[in-house]
Design a protein around this motif. Sequence first.
Motif, PDB file in Angstrom:
ATOM      1  N   HIS A  21      65.547  32.858  -9.501  1.00  0.00           N
ATOM      2  CA  HIS A  21      66.591  32.546 -10.474  1.00  0.00           C
ATOM      3  C   HIS A  21      66.356  31.101 -10.921  1.00  0.00           C
ATOM      4  O   HIS A  21      66.599  30.165 -10.159  1.00  0.00           O
ATOM      5  N   GLY A  23      66.671  27.654 -13.215  1.00  0.00           N
ATOM      6  CA  GLY A  23      67.716  26.891 -13.920  1.00  0.00           C
ATOM      7  C   GLY A  23      69.073  27.443 -13.550  1.00  0.00           C
ATOM      8  O   GLY A  23      69.942  27.622 -14.389  1.00  0.00           O
ATOM      9  N   SER A  24      69.224  27.675 -12.259  1.00  0.00           N
ATOM     10  CA  SER A  24      70.422  28.390 -11.772  1.00  0.00           C
ATOM     11  C   SER A  24      71.697  27.583 -11.954  1.00  0.00           C
ATOM     12  O   SER A  24      72.784  28.149 -12.051  1.00  0.00           O
ATOM     13  N   GLY A  25      71.562  26.234 -12.010  1.00  0.00           N
ATOM     14  CA  GLY A  25      72.769  25.411 -12.072  1.00  0.00           C
ATOM     15  C   GLY A  25      73.648  25.714 -10.867  1.00  0.00           C
ATOM     16  O   GLY A  25      73.153  25.894  -9.752  1.00  0.00           O
ATOM     17  N   ASP A  36      66.615  24.818  -9.371  1.00  0.00           N
ATOM     18  CA  ASP A  36      67.111  23.949 -10.440  1.00  0.00           C
ATOM     19  C   ASP A  36      66.550  22.548 -10.259  1.00  0.00           C
ATOM     20  O   ASP A  36      66.196  22.146  -9.153  1.00  0.00           O
ATOM     21  N   LEU A  38      68.311  19.992 -10.571  1.00  0.00           N
ATOM     22  CA  LEU A  38      69.350  19.170  -9.942  1.00  0.00           C
ATOM     23  C   LEU A  38      69.802  19.790  -8.626  1.00  0.00           C
ATOM     24  O   LEU A  38      69.896  21.019  -8.508  1.00  0.00           O
ATOM     25  N   LEU A  40      72.335  20.875  -7.207  1.00  0.00           N
ATOM     26  CA  LEU A  40      73.721  21.327  -7.370  1.00  0.00           C
ATOM     27  C   LEU A  40      74.095  22.262  -6.218  1.00  0.00           C
ATOM     28  O   LEU A  40      73.213  22.840  -5.565  1.00  0.00           O
ATOM     29  N   ALA A  47      63.547  21.705  -8.102  1.00  0.00           N
ATOM     30  CA  ALA A  47      62.193  21.583  -8.650  1.00  0.00           C
ATOM     31  C   ALA A  47      62.267  21.512 -10.164  1.00  0.00           C
ATOM     32  O   ALA A  47      63.149  22.107 -10.790  1.00  0.00           O
ATOM     33  N   ASP A  48      61.321  20.768 -10.723  1.00  0.00           N
ATOM     34  CA  ASP A  48      61.128  20.759 -12.166  1.00  0.00           C
ATOM     35  C   ASP A  48      60.136  21.872 -12.466  1.00  0.00           C
ATOM     36  O   ASP A  48      58.938  21.735 -12.193  1.00  0.00           O
ATOM     37  N   VAL A  49      60.617  22.957 -13.011  1.00  0.00           N
ATOM     38  CA  VAL A  49      59.733  24.114 -13.169  1.00  0.00           C
ATOM     39  C   VAL A  49      58.694  23.897 -14.269  1.00  0.00           C
ATOM     40  O   VAL A  49      57.767  24.689 -14.389  1.00  0.00           O
ATOM     41  N   HIS A  65      70.560  30.892 -19.945  1.00  0.00           N
ATOM     42  CA  HIS A  65      70.831  29.605 -20.608  1.00  0.00           C
ATOM     43  C   HIS A  65      69.919  28.514 -20.082  1.00  0.00           C
ATOM     44  O   HIS A  65      70.352  27.418 -19.716  1.00  0.00           O
ATOM     45  N   PHE A  66      68.658  28.822 -20.044  1.00  0.00           N
ATOM     46  CA  PHE A  66      67.672  27.871 -19.537  1.00  0.00           C
ATOM     47  C   PHE A  66      66.545  27.615 -20.547  1.00  0.00           C
ATOM     48  O   PHE A  66      66.200  26.464 -20.822  1.00  0.00           O
ATOM     49  N   HIS A  69      66.413  24.856 -23.061  1.00  0.00           N
ATOM     50  CA  HIS A  69      66.354  23.475 -22.555  1.00  0.00           C
ATOM     51  C   HIS A  69      64.926  22.961 -22.450  1.00  0.00           C
ATOM     52  O   HIS A  69      64.717  21.807 -22.078  1.00  0.00           O
ATOM     53  N   LEU A  70      63.975  23.817 -22.743  1.00  0.00           N
ATOM     54  CA  LEU A  70      62.575  23.395 -22.704  1.00  0.00           C
ATOM     55  C   LEU A  70      62.052  23.200 -24.125  1.00  0.00           C
ATOM     56  O   LEU A  70      62.385  23.989 -25.022  1.00  0.00           O
ATOM     57  N   HIS A 172      77.648  33.800 -17.976  1.00  0.00           N
ATOM     58  CA  HIS A 172      78.229  32.998 -19.048  1.00  0.00           C
ATOM     59  C   HIS A 172      79.301  33.734 -19.815  1.00  0.00           C
ATOM     60  O   HIS A 172      79.303  34.953 -19.898  1.00  0.00           O
TER      61      HIS A 172
END
Length: 216
Positions: A21, A23-25, A36, A38, A40, A47-49, A65-66, A69-70, A172
């Motif tokens: 999963h 950019g799970s936030g 993610d 961050l 959180l 990790a920075d994927v 919703h990821f 962002h790229l 979401h």
Amino acid sequence: MGFFDGKQKNSTPSDAAAKLHIGSGDKRLEGWVNIDLLPLPGVDAVADVTQGLDYRDCEVVFAEHFLEHLAVDDALNFLLECHRVLAPGGWLRLSTPNLDWVWDTHYRVEAPAEEKRLMAMRLNRAFHAWGHQFLWNRQILGEALEACGFDEVRWCTYGESELPVLQGLERHETYGDDPRLTHVLIVEGRKSTAGSQRLQKLRARLAEEFLNHLDG
Ligand SMILES: C[S@@+](CC[C@H](N)C(=O)[O-])C[C@H]1O[C@@H](n2cnc3c(N)ncnc32)[C@H](O)[C@@H]1O
């Protein structure tokens, strides 16, 4: 930018994980590896994927919703990386804002002047706020998935999938969506063989029509 180039990383994958999963936030999914940038609550791996995914033989990859962002070239490399870490026949599912919905709901040329001031701000907000880098429509997202080696590309409705493992994942808000024009695109694709010529063409078109114009 600093993305890996979409080729296999040299490091040995640290984990064989079934379900990623990305950019799970704070929307943790139980039984998944929640990743993610961050740290959180609920994140299993920080990790920075854009530096690649240290996993292999995955059954499924999901990101809600990821993708938006790229930067678009990073997004293509991310799709290639998802393809690489999936087991043969594995599935990717993405949910990302629908450019058609943004366009249709945020701006009307014939609106009264006062309304148009507000609309101009809201439309720009949709493109630039929340760290958004690139908004996708069906045409370009479908093309990107196919170019990155996914077949059986299919557009899904919120929470629904033919595959039990991909059902009920989205978290979401749905904003009372009209099914004919949903605010997100939800798409699945199955790992197949990458079509390098299609990818080259897509990269060239993106560079010509978009990326080459970003630096002013
Ligand atoms: C809009 S939030 C979505 C969070 C959650 N998926 C949801 O639907 O509410 C985007 C998430 O992607 C993460 N993110 C952005 N860039 C990333 C990257 N390069 N690597 C890993 N995570 C990233 C952010 O930290 C953030 O938590």
